[in-house]
Enzyme design. Structure first.
Site, mmCIF file in Angstrom:
data_model
loop_
_atom_site.group_PDB
_atom_site.id
_atom_site.type_symbol
_atom_site.label_atom_id
_atom_site.label_comp_id
_atom_site.label_asym_id
_atom_site.label_seq_id
_atom_site.Cartn_x
_atom_site.Cartn_y
_atom_site.Cartn_z
ATOM 1 N N GLU A 177 0.867 -1.073 0.014
ATOM 2 C CA GLU A 177 0.176 0.103 0.113
ATOM 3 C C GLU A 177 0.984 1.262 -0.002
ATOM 4 O O GLU A 177 1.890 1.244 0.604
ATOM 5 C CB GLU A 177 -0.630 -0.100 1.189
ATOM 6 C CG GLU A 177 -1.552 1.134 1.595
ATOM 7 C CD GLU A 177 -2.355 1.232 2.853
ATOM 8 O OE1 GLU A 177 -1.613 0.582 3.838
ATOM 9 O OE2 GLU A 177 -3.372 1.769 3.224
ATOM 10 N N ASN B 108 -7.216 6.285 -1.600
ATOM 11 C CA ASN B 108 -6.112 5.277 -1.304
ATOM 12 C C ASN B 108 -6.156 4.245 -2.206
ATOM 13 O O ASN B 108 -7.285 3.342 -1.929
ATOM 14 C CB ASN B 108 -6.002 4.779 0.143
ATOM 15 C CG ASN B 108 -4.655 3.978 0.701
ATOM 16 O OD1 ASN B 108 -4.095 3.269 -0.321
ATOM 17 N ND2 ASN B 108 -4.667 3.889 1.923
ATOM 18 N N LYS C 64 -9.376 2.057 -1.816
ATOM 19 C CA LYS C 64 -9.605 1.380 -0.290
ATOM 20 C C LYS C 64 -10.816 1.716 0.263
ATOM 21 O O LYS C 64 -11.314 3.107 0.181
ATOM 22 C CB LYS C 64 -8.630 2.034 0.535
ATOM 23 C CG LYS C 64 -8.596 1.369 1.906
ATOM 24 C CD LYS C 64 -7.014 1.762 2.725
ATOM 25 C CE LYS C 64 -6.914 1.163 3.854
ATOM 26 N NZ LYS C 64 -5.762 1.571 4.593
ATOM 27 N N GLU D 40 -5.975 8.694 8.197
ATOM 28 C CA GLU D 40 -6.558 8.153 6.807
ATOM 29 C C GLU D 40 -7.906 8.689 6.688
ATOM 30 O O GLU D 40 -8.476 8.930 5.299
ATOM 31 C CB GLU D 40 -6.597 6.721 6.718
ATOM 32 C CG GLU D 40 -5.323 5.894 6.451
ATOM 33 C CD GLU D 40 -5.172 4.657 6.075
ATOM 34 O OE1 GLU D 40 -4.703 3.726 6.886
ATOM 35 O OE2 GLU D 40 -5.557 4.405 4.961
ATOM 36 N N CYS E 105 -4.760 -2.913 2.907
ATOM 37 C CA CYS E 105 -4.510 -2.892 4.382
ATOM 38 C C CYS E 105 -5.882 -3.267 5.223
ATOM 39 O O CYS E 105 -5.961 -4.339 5.366
ATOM 40 C CB CYS E 105 -4.210 -1.481 4.636
ATOM 41 S SG CYS E 105 -2.949 -1.470 6.103
ATOM 42 N N ASN F 118 0.491 -0.962 5.156
ATOM 43 C CA ASN F 118 1.180 -0.150 6.036
ATOM 44 C C ASN F 118 0.622 -0.094 7.501
ATOM 45 O O ASN F 118 -0.274 0.350 7.658
ATOM 46 C CB ASN F 118 1.380 1.248 5.657
ATOM 47 C CG ASN F 118 2.006 1.689 4.289
ATOM 48 O OD1 ASN F 118 2.462 2.407 4.189
ATOM 49 N ND2 ASN F 118 2.067 0.652 3.479
HETATM 50 N N1 ING Z 1 -3.373 0.468 8.881
HETATM 51 C C1 ING Z 1 -3.753 -0.346 9.693
HETATM 52 C C2 ING Z 1 -4.151 -1.812 9.349
HETATM 53 O O1 ING Z 1 -5.590 -1.942 9.343
HETATM 54 C C3 ING Z 1 -5.019 -0.669 11.959
HETATM 55 C C4 ING Z 1 -4.717 0.124 10.641
HETATM 56 C C5 ING Z 1 -3.793 -1.647 12.533
HETATM 57 C C6 ING Z 1 -6.300 -0.787 12.306
HETATM 58 C C7 ING Z 1 -4.212 -2.359 13.561
HETATM 59 C C8 ING Z 1 -6.464 -1.711 13.367
HETATM 60 C C9 ING Z 1 -5.512 -2.713 14.028
HETATM 61 O O2 ING Z 1 -3.469 -2.632 9.098
HETATM 62 C C10 ING Z 1 -3.843 0.672 7.799
HETATM 63 N N2 ING Z 1 -3.301 1.388 6.864
HETATM 64 O O3 ING Z 1 -4.967 0.212 7.268
#
Ligand code: ING
Length: 308
Positions: A46, A106, A123, A142, A168, A193
């Site tokens: 991503e 995204n 996304k 985001e 993601c 990411n």
């Molecule tokens: N990053 C993270 C993901 O879903 C996240 C945000 C991390 C949400 C951990 C919940 C728990 O992997 C992105 N860019 O979506």
């Protein structure tokens, strides 16, 4: 039936100051390594062209727009498309898209082995928040910088394989995989990411986050009888750590390849897409087994309604 050697090109950290040209050179190096090892497709992460800029709070939209691409390919990325075409390798990668009418997404694209874009995905599940959050150890904006995707979940028959894209956070929502599974998907590519720690709960560290990422990717693969490639941008970007954990998963949910570093790292798997058929014809023969008359809540209700 098609067999393809799929490469995951995990990227290490991209610093705020790194130019797109510098990043594209790294991507081309991984592409050439993949081609030398017989890969026919390379999956990148991503937002592969820049640092994960949603960690930075910005109010000036002229500054925000510097992180976005107005066309694809463009001057910085054309060498990647041309090299992929010359090496006869399909690619998919994510980037921040600014449309001619001013919308911010995204986005990820998918090419065939002639370097032609055959698919685009924007996304849908945007995590984080839209205003500066003083409670967080770091920002995840985001919802501030991107609009939810407006193209839905689609598949393309690319080089003989039914391929779909997600990005993601999408991997954490079973609806993502099921919408693709209902279209017969055989390979889902998901760049990510993911911060190594939880901005709202510092006790949630890397081990738990890696577990949740693998759990989501493996479940999506198994429950829809599809291969899945989940590929990270990893490493420490201007002091902020992103986790690695890139994997390629088969239709039984088994991990075929796994990255071991948080650097630029190639992982490879020989994917025999005929392996999708058994699950799609037996345990996950959706037409025979699903009972949609009982699933209404999934599309008619957004959040939890507690009435007991
Ligand atoms: N990053 C993270 C993901 O879903 C996240 C945000 C991390 C949400 C951990 C919940 C728990 O992997 C992105 N860019 O979506």
């Amino acid at each position: 039936m098609t067999v393809m050697k799929i490469a995951g090109a995990q990227l290490g950290a991209i610093q705020k100051a790194d130019s797109r040209e510098k990043v594209v050179a790294r991507m081309i190096a991984l592409l050439e390594e993949a081609a030398s090892k017989g890969a026919e497709m390379v999956v990148y992460p991503e937002l592969a062209l820049t640092t994960f800029f949603p960690r930075w709070y910005m109010e000036d939209w002229n500054e925000v727009d510097t992180w976005f691409e107005r066309e694809m390919p463009n001057g910085a990325t054309l060498p990647l498309f041309e090299r992929a075409r010359d090496l006869h390798v399909a690619i998919t990668f994510g980037y921040a898209e600014l449309t001619p009418d001013g919308h911010h997404f995204n986005t990820s694209i998918l090419t065939n082995r002639k370097g032609e874009i055959v698919g685009k995905y924007r996304k849908i599940h945007l995590p984080g928040h839209s205003e500066y959050d003083t409670e967080r150890a770091f920002q995840h904006l985001e919802k501030r910088y991107f609009e939810p995707g407006d193209m839905g979940f689609n598949v393309w028959r690319n080089e003989g394989v039914v391929m779909g894209m997600a990005i993601c956070n999408d991997r954490r929502w079973p609806e993502t995989f099921r919408c693709l599974g209902l279209q017969g998907v055989e390979l889902v590519t998901i760049g990510y990411n993911t911060p190594s720690v939880n901005a709202q709960m510092s006790a949630e560290g890397l081990e738990k986050r890696l577990f949740h990422s693998e759990l989501s990717l493996q479940a999506g693969a198994y429950q829809n009888a599809t291969f899945v490639a989940g590929i990270a941008k990893a490493g420490v970007e201007d002091g902020h750590s992103l986790m690695g954990g890139s994997i390629i998963v088969d239709p039984d949910g088994f991990i075929l390849a796994r990255a071991t570093t948080e650097e630029d790292e190639l992982i490879l798997a020989e994917c025999d897409f005929s392996k999708c058929a058994f699950g799609k014809k037996t345990i996950f023969d959706f037409d025979r087994h699903r009972r949609i008359e009982h699933y209404g809540r999934i599309t008619s209700q957004t959040g939890v309604i507690l009435d007991v």
